[in-house]
Design a protein around this motif. Structure first.
Motif, mmCIF file in Angstrom:
data_model
loop_
_atom_site.group_PDB
_atom_site.id
_atom_site.type_symbol
_atom_site.label_atom_id
_atom_site.label_comp_id
_atom_site.label_asym_id
_atom_site.label_seq_id
_atom_site.Cartn_x
_atom_site.Cartn_y
_atom_site.Cartn_z
ATOM 1 N N SER A 48 0.842 -1.213 0.000
ATOM 2 C CA SER A 48 0.000 0.000 0.000
ATOM 3 C C SER A 48 0.872 1.257 0.000
ATOM 4 C CB SER A 48 -0.934 0.012 1.213
ATOM 5 O OG SER A 48 -1.862 -1.050 1.129
ATOM 6 N N GLN A 93 -7.796 0.144 -0.306
ATOM 7 C CA GLN A 93 -7.942 -1.110 0.431
ATOM 8 C C GLN A 93 -9.119 -1.017 1.409
ATOM 9 O OE1 GLN A 93 -4.315 -2.226 2.433
ATOM 10 N NE2 GLN A 93 -4.963 -4.351 2.649
ATOM 11 N N ASP A 170 -6.110 -1.517 -4.670
ATOM 12 C CA ASP A 170 -5.431 -2.124 -3.522
ATOM 13 C C ASP A 170 -6.350 -3.196 -2.929
ATOM 14 O OD1 ASP A 170 -3.824 -2.678 -1.371
ATOM 15 O OD2 ASP A 170 -3.575 -0.588 -0.754
HETATM 16 MG MG LIG Z 1 -2.043 -2.772 2.199
#
Ligand SMILES: [Mg+2]
Ligand SMILES: Nc1ncnc2c1ncn2[C@@H]1O[C@H](COP(=O)(O)OP(=O)(O)OP(=O)(O)O)[C@@H](O)[C@H]1O
Length: 257
Positions: A48, A93, A170
């Motif tokens: 990330s 994410q 993500d």
């Molecule tokens: Mg991550």
């Protein structure tokens, strides 16, 4: 062909009172226009952190980033906002949706940073929601009333609403059951067919095998991606039968010269 994403010798060091955390080490990665690249690696390896740099949400501590040939370090804040709005669709994410707004209001949000006329904003949002196959009767619901898979599809619709050439995602299938995950992957394949460049983070080797190329990060260092010849995909059942990706065990300088 000039890469659309080109990071060279990137480091990211986070400084705090507790000390320095050196998270990315000499990461180089080039992604060609229209390529579909998967980034894999263990939790905490820096995926990330890298994605935030690719999405111009964060800057490298050292190293260079050329996005569509532009040196990102030379852009001021307004120019960065414009690049993000026009060039990049980011699927976070943790979704980053606004729970009090409706589905369609969330999808329209990125358009508020562009000069798309108000009359066209809703139409664009409708097209994006159709692309991710979210049922029409959910479009006026608040985000807090949706399931995880539905939220994920709204997050993808929001990333598509500007029709950006680059999609960064993500863990877009991380919280989904396999059938919904396959539907989401179908969306990414269709985007690639329409000429988009896709960079997707995943823990799942089956998902990574659907990309043109998989790159692995371990402890903030990138490993050469195994190139896989084009793998056919189908909506259901194909993912588990795909060959596992052969990841080299020795670190190397970068994924692609
Ligand atoms: Mg991550
Ligand atoms: N702003 C920050 N300040 C300090 N450390 C950070 C910061 N952001 C991330 N880190 C650290 O960097 C490391 C990598 O985090 P990152 O979120 O990139 O991992 P990841 O590979 O995406 O993991 P996951 O698969 O769990 O999402 C972690 O140890 C994290 O604690």
């Amino acid at each position: 062909m000039r890469p659309v994403i080109d990071i060279r010798n990137v480091h990211r060091i986070f400084e705090s009172e507790a000390g320095c955390a050196h998270i990315l080490h000499n990461v180089s990665l080039a992604v060609d226009p229209g390529e579909f690249v998967a980034i894999t690696g263990p939790s905490g390896s820096g995926k990330s952190t890298l994605m935030n740099i690719l999405g111009c949400l964060d800057k490298p501590t050292a190293g260079d980033y050329y996005l569509q040939g532009l040196n990102v370090a030379e852009l001021d804040d307004d120019e960065l906002t414009e690049v993000r709005a026009l060039s990049i669709g980011f699927v976070f994410q943790s979704f980053n949706l606004l729970p009090r707004l409706s589905v369609i209001e969330n999808v329209m949000l990125p358009l508020s940073y562009t000069n798309v006329p108000r009359s066209q904003r809703e139409m664009r949002a409708v097209h994006a929601l159709q692309a991710v196959t979210l049922p029409v009767d959910h479009w006026d619901h608040r985000i807090s009333e949706l399931s995880g898979g539905q939220m994920q599809r709204v997050a993808i619709a929001r990333a598509l609403v500007n029709d950006p050439p680059i999609i960064l995602a993500d863990e877009p299938t991380g919280n989904l059951d396999s059938a919904t995950g396959a539907l989401v992957m179908e969306t990414f394949h269709k985007l690639q067919e329409r000429g988009k460049t896709v960079v997707l983070i995943t823990h799942d080797p089956g998902i990574a095998a659907e990309a043109d190329r998989a790159v692995t990060i371990r402890d903030g260092r990138i490993h050469d991606g195994a190139y896989i010849t084009h793998v056919p995909y189908t909506l259901h059942g194909a993912v588990s039968s795909l060959p596992a990706i052969d990841v080299p065990s020795t670190p190397s300088k970068g994924a692609k010269a």
